[in-house]
Write a protein that holds these residues in place. Structure first.
Motif, PDB file in Angstrom:
ATOM      1  N   GLN A  34       0.830  -1.200   0.000  1.00 40.52           N
ATOM      2  CA  GLN A  34       0.000   0.000   0.000  1.00 40.52           C
ATOM      3  C   GLN A  34       0.868   1.255   0.000  1.00 40.52           C
ATOM      4  O   GLN A  34       0.637   2.181  -0.791  1.00 40.52           O
ATOM      5  CB  GLN A  34      -0.934   0.005   1.208  1.00 40.52           C
ATOM      6  CG  GLN A  34      -1.790   1.249   1.284  1.00 40.52           C
ATOM      7  CD  GLN A  34      -2.683   1.275   2.520  1.00 40.52           C
ATOM      8  OE1 GLN A  34      -2.955   0.233   3.120  1.00 40.52           O
ATOM      9  NE2 GLN A  34      -3.136   2.446   2.892  1.00 40.52           N
ATOM     10  N   PHE A  64      -6.231  -2.988  -1.218  1.00 41.75           N
ATOM     11  CA  PHE A  64      -7.302  -2.738  -0.252  1.00 41.75           C
ATOM     12  C   PHE A  64      -8.306  -3.889  -0.252  1.00 41.75           C
ATOM     13  O   PHE A  64      -8.820  -4.263   0.807  1.00 41.75           O
ATOM     14  CB  PHE A  64      -8.008  -1.409  -0.542  1.00 41.75           C
ATOM     15  CG  PHE A  64      -7.329  -0.232   0.088  1.00 41.75           C
ATOM     16  CD1 PHE A  64      -7.604   0.134   1.398  1.00 41.75           C
ATOM     17  CD2 PHE A  64      -6.404   0.502  -0.620  1.00 41.75           C
ATOM     18  CE1 PHE A  64      -6.973   1.216   1.988  1.00 41.75           C
ATOM     19  CE2 PHE A  64      -5.760   1.589  -0.047  1.00 41.75           C
ATOM     20  CZ  PHE A  64      -6.042   1.946   1.264  1.00 41.75           C
ATOM     21  N   ARG A  67      -6.943  -6.575   1.790  1.00 38.08           N
ATOM     22  CA  ARG A  67      -6.903  -6.193   3.208  1.00 38.08           C
ATOM     23  C   ARG A  67      -8.314  -6.140   3.809  1.00 38.08           C
ATOM     24  O   ARG A  67      -8.472  -5.881   4.997  1.00 38.08           O
ATOM     25  CB  ARG A  67      -6.215  -4.849   3.370  1.00 38.08           C
ATOM     26  CG  ARG A  67      -4.741  -4.923   3.014  1.00 38.08           C
ATOM     27  CD  ARG A  67      -4.034  -3.646   3.250  1.00 38.08           C
ATOM     28  NE  ARG A  67      -3.656  -3.627   4.669  1.00 38.08           N
ATOM     29  CZ  ARG A  67      -3.070  -2.610   5.259  1.00 38.08           C
ATOM     30  NH1 ARG A  67      -2.788  -1.534   4.589  1.00 38.08           N
ATOM     31  NH2 ARG A  67      -2.749  -2.666   6.533  1.00 38.08           N
ATOM     32  N   GLY A  68      -9.344  -6.362   2.970  1.00 41.65           N
ATOM     33  CA  GLY A  68     -10.711  -6.407   3.459  1.00 41.65           C
ATOM     34  C   GLY A  68     -11.428  -5.072   3.492  1.00 41.65           C
ATOM     35  O   GLY A  68     -12.543  -4.983   4.003  1.00 41.65           O
ATOM     36  N   ASP A  69     -10.816  -4.021   2.937  1.00 42.25           N
ATOM     37  CA  ASP A  69     -11.458  -2.699   2.898  1.00 42.25           C
ATOM     38  C   ASP A  69     -12.148  -2.558   1.541  1.00 42.25           C
ATOM     39  O   ASP A  69     -11.626  -1.950   0.606  1.00 42.25           O
ATOM     40  CB  ASP A  69     -10.422  -1.598   3.116  1.00 42.25           C
ATOM     41  CG  ASP A  69     -11.038  -0.218   3.257  1.00 42.25           C
ATOM     42  OD1 ASP A  69     -12.202  -0.017   2.841  1.00 42.25           O
ATOM     43  OD2 ASP A  69     -10.343   0.673   3.781  1.00 42.25           O
ATOM     44  N   ARG A  71     -14.894  -1.007   0.526  1.00 42.30           N
ATOM     45  CA  ARG A  71     -15.366   0.317   0.109  1.00 42.30           C
ATOM     46  C   ARG A  71     -14.229   1.092  -0.573  1.00 42.30           C
ATOM     47  O   ARG A  71     -14.410   1.648  -1.658  1.00 42.30           O
ATOM     48  CB  ARG A  71     -15.902   1.101   1.302  1.00 42.30           C
ATOM     49  CG  ARG A  71     -16.514   2.431   0.907  1.00 42.30           C
ATOM     50  CD  ARG A  71     -17.113   3.163   2.072  1.00 42.30           C
ATOM     51  NE  ARG A  71     -18.028   2.266   2.780  1.00 42.30           N
ATOM     52  CZ  ARG A  71     -18.374   2.396   4.046  1.00 42.30           C
ATOM     53  NH1 ARG A  71     -17.923   3.401   4.750  1.00 42.30           N
ATOM     54  NH2 ARG A  71     -19.195   1.546   4.620  1.00 42.30           N
ATOM     55  N   GLN A  72     -13.064   1.101   0.057  1.00 41.57           N
ATOM     56  CA  GLN A  72     -11.918   1.818  -0.523  1.00 41.57           C
ATOM     57  C   GLN A  72     -11.448   1.126  -1.796  1.00 41.57           C
ATOM     58  O   GLN A  72     -11.091   1.790  -2.764  1.00 41.57           O
ATOM     59  CB  GLN A  72     -10.779   1.913   0.499  1.00 41.57           C
ATOM     60  CG  GLN A  72      -9.603   2.738   0.029  1.00 41.57           C
ATOM     61  CD  GLN A  72      -9.955   4.197  -0.172  1.00 41.57           C
ATOM     62  OE1 GLN A  72     -10.849   4.733   0.460  1.00 41.57           O
ATOM     63  NE2 GLN A  72      -9.246   4.836  -1.069  1.00 41.57           N
TER      64      GLN A  72
END
Length: 85
Positions: A34, A64, A67-69, A71-72
């Protein structure tokens, strides 16, 4: 604004950071990936490198996602997609 040598150096740095991000991502080090992709993206935005921006956004979005995000990830991947169109 950019002198040829300075621009070329910045483009090489952006590519190097992108490559470092890919290596970190492949090792599962998503935090380091990232950081590398974000730095590459910043340089590419400053340079106005649209294809490079799209690639950095795509890889950052995938980072992302892993990493489980979600929305981002979606926001970044959608921005990337618009640049590829």
């Amino acid at each position: 604004f950019w002198k040829d040598g300075v621009r070329r150096g910045a483009m090489l740095r952006a590519k190097g950071l992108h490559g470092a991000g890919l290596l970190a991502w492949a090792r599962g080090d998503y935090a380091r990936a990232q950081t590398s992709f974000e730095e590459s993206l910043g340089l590419r935005r400053t340079l106005g490198d649209t294809p490079g921006i799209a690639g950095s956004l795509r890889e950052l979005g995938m980072t992302f996602l892993y990493r489980g995000d979600f929305r981002q990830a979606r926001a970044l991947l959608e921005e990337s997609r618009t640049l590829y169109e």
